[in-house]
Design an enzyme around this catalytic site. Structure first.
Site, mmCIF file in Angstrom:
data_model
loop_
_atom_site.group_PDB
_atom_site.id
_atom_site.type_symbol
_atom_site.label_atom_id
_atom_site.label_comp_id
_atom_site.label_asym_id
_atom_site.label_seq_id
_atom_site.Cartn_x
_atom_site.Cartn_y
_atom_site.Cartn_z
ATOM 1 N N CYS A 42 0.704 -1.208 -0.154
ATOM 2 C CA CYS A 42 0.071 0.072 -0.013
ATOM 3 C C CYS A 42 0.909 1.278 -0.019
ATOM 4 O O CYS A 42 0.380 2.449 0.105
ATOM 5 C CB CYS A 42 -0.873 -0.067 1.082
ATOM 6 S SG CYS A 42 -1.680 -1.590 1.127
ATOM 7 N N GLY A 67 -13.518 -8.968 -1.410
ATOM 8 C CA GLY A 67 -13.196 -9.698 -0.048
ATOM 9 C C GLY A 67 -11.995 -8.940 0.679
ATOM 10 O O GLY A 67 -11.849 -7.799 0.436
ATOM 11 N N ARG A 69 -22.014 -4.418 8.094
ATOM 12 C CA ARG A 69 -21.661 -5.743 8.039
ATOM 13 C C ARG A 69 -20.413 -5.960 8.930
ATOM 14 O O ARG A 69 -19.446 -5.690 8.645
ATOM 15 C CB ARG A 69 -21.434 -6.291 6.737
ATOM 16 C CG ARG A 69 -21.411 -7.763 6.325
ATOM 17 C CD ARG A 69 -21.643 -8.058 5.030
ATOM 18 N NE ARG A 69 -21.026 -7.064 4.015
ATOM 19 C CZ ARG A 69 -19.847 -7.510 3.379
ATOM 20 N NH1 ARG A 69 -19.360 -8.567 3.688
ATOM 21 N NH2 ARG A 69 -19.281 -6.492 2.599
#
Lengths: 144, 380
Positions: free
Chosen positions: B80, B116, B187
């Site tokens: 990243c 995901g 969620r």
């Protein structure tokens, strides 16, 4: 071509990091620097403390305490959810990431005593069960 | 040795771009940066391109798309921190005297590369037992809550703040504000983190044009911003378990940048930090020395990190609100810093911004605190 008869020796899912002994118990493998004594997981080629390359492979203790954990609810297809993932501090001064099994997620607590258990971790390309490790509440102290 | 200046920046809208790819997005960002700089593209002597999952020679595809193939270009992977590392490499090429004008690009078409939860490389022993990046940060969040008494609501406020900032950023992935209740009811991903505590899967690209002192003098670009420091470190190998609620790697990288820039954390007017998860922003700003350890959650609650607050954090919306196209992120942070320092940030402009800091931290490898950490300091 037929598959040659396999010995009944259990197969570790990661032989460089986890050894399954003939008696069915398992040990995490790492390194200890012969120069300064620093421990490492996994096995290293050189010591980060003194940069010496005289390291011995060691087997770590099979008990530890839980530093922190999470109940994982989204992962990759290889890991059906939910499962508990934690960091376990071993007496040698090593922190190991491991799944926590043998109790309900609600019963997992920071600081709890845990012991290593040999459990199935998928299968080899030939279909043989592979053995890996999870940590469980220490017998007699958890709810088992 | 020359100092390095940013004379032009560009970035695409961040979000889901099903009809595009990483090279196409990178080309758009690069062309905008060139136009913004006003420089003749023939003056660009070299380029660095940060990306993570885009495969071979993505940077070359970008240059080909804009007619600039033929330059020395290196593709840079540092998880990243890839885009931030591209900025640093570009600045080093200038400081070394090799080039006077270099382009840095960061790009990622993430929606086509995975879904995901992001995981460490499959070769890593922690990936083999089920590590996911959200789970790693969730574990750090739980420990931080235990040690410092941070509440779940305080953690959610980080996402609420960054989504609010993003709502004022026309290029952000998310343009709608959210409430604490919506974060808590979203969620579950890895307890205690829910999906609104996690940065989204985003496509996007950003680019910047960097020049030497002598080139800046020749160009006479009055909008230039000085890159006062660009530091990069890899985490140390732990020889004993260390706290997961503090980031020595972030501290070390920041201290190197402060020293190079000749400033201290008290001089920083605003910062873009690597908030891949809500807890990550807490750990970053405390590691950077911008807030005391254990103090950030209450500071967010008091509005200190808002645009208009004492020390605005992630005015662009950060990774949580603007989005996180891995390789694009580090360059996009610099784009935000440049626009803020030039006074071109529109609705989300920070008044009197003089010194901005950008921080990235990427990757997970067993036994080290962090894989790649960068800090950039920009001064107007």
């Amino acid at each position: 071509m037929t598959v040659t008869d396999q010995t009944s020796a259990p197969i570790s899912f990661r032989p460089r990091e986890f050894e399954v002994l003939a008696d069915g118990t398992g040990r995490l493998l790492g390194s200890r620097c012969r120069g300064c004594g620093a421990p490492f997981f996994p096995v290293r080629a050189a010591c980060s403390g003194c940069l010496g390359t005289d390291l011995e492979t060691i087997r770590f203790s099979t008990t530890g305490t839980l530093y922190t954990f999470s109940v994982v609810r989204q992962s990759t297809p290889a890991f059906p959810v939910p499962y508990v993932l934690g960091y376990v501090d071993l007496p040698e001064g090593i922190r190991i990431m491991s799944q926590i099994s043998g109790c309900e997620p609600d019963d997992v607590k920071i600081g709890m005593d845990l012991e290593l258990a040999v459990e199935e971790f998928g299968t080899s390309p030939e279909g043989a069960p592979l053995l890996g490790y999870r940590f469980r509440p220490m017998a007699g102290r958890g709810d088992r | 040795m020359t100092t390095v200046h940013l004379i032009g920046v560009g970035m695409t809208r961040f979000g889901k771009h099903p009809d595009r790819d990483a090279a196409d997005l990178g080309a758009e960002a690069l062309l905008e940066a060139i136009a913004d700089s006003g420089i003749d593209p023939r003056a660009i002597e070299g380029a660095y391109c940060g990306h993570v999952f885009q495969g071979m020679v993505t940077g070359q595809r970008i240059l080909a798309q804009v007619g600039m193939a033929g330059l020395p270009l290196s593709n840079v992977e540092n998880a990243c921190s890839s885009g931030a590392t591209a900025i640093r490499e570009a600045s080093l090429a200038i400081r070394a005297g090799e080039h006077d004008v270099v382009a840095a690009i960061g790009t990622e078409h993430l929606t086509t590369r995975f879904t995901g939860a992001l995981t460490p490389d499959p070769s890593d022993p922690e990936a083999a037992v089920g590590a996911t990046m959200p789970a790693v940060y969730a574990m750090r969040a739980r420990r931080y809550m235990e040690e410092f008494g941070m509440t779940r609501e305080q953690l959610a406020l980080v996402a609420v703040k960054n989504r609010r900032h993003a709502a004022a950023n026309p290029l952000a992935h998310f343009r709608k504000e959210i409430t604490v209740e919506e974060v808590l009811e979203s969620r579950p991903i890895a307890d205690p983190l829910n999906v609104f505590d996690c940065s989204p899967v985003t496509d996007g690209a950003a680019a910047a044009i960097l020049v030497s002192d002598r080139m800046l003098k020749r160009l006479g670009n009055g909008r230039a911003v000085r890159l006062a420091a660009s530091s990069l470190f890899t985490g140390s190998v732990d020889t004993e378990p260390t706290s997961m609620t503090f980031e020595p790697l972030t501290r070390k990288t920041a201290e190197a940048a402060y020293e190079r820039a000749g400033i201290g954390p008290e001089d920083v007017g605003f910062a873009e930090v690597h908030d891949c998860f809500t807890i990550a922003e807490v750990l970053r700003v405390e590691g950077l020395g911008l807030f005391g350890q254990g103090e950030y959650p209450a500071a967010v609650e008091r509005g200190e990190a808002d645009i208009g607050g004492r020390l605005p954090i992630n005015p662009s919306g950060g990774l949580l609100g603007k989005g996180h196209p891995l390789g694009g992120t580090g360059v996009a942070q610099v784009v935000e810093l440049v626009r803020q320092l030039r006074g071109e940030a529109g609705e989300r402009q920070i008044e009197g911004a003089r010194v901005g800091l950008a921080h990235c931290r990427g990757g997970k490898a067993v036994g080290i605190e962090g894989a790649a950490c960068t800090v950039q300091v920009l001064v107007r």
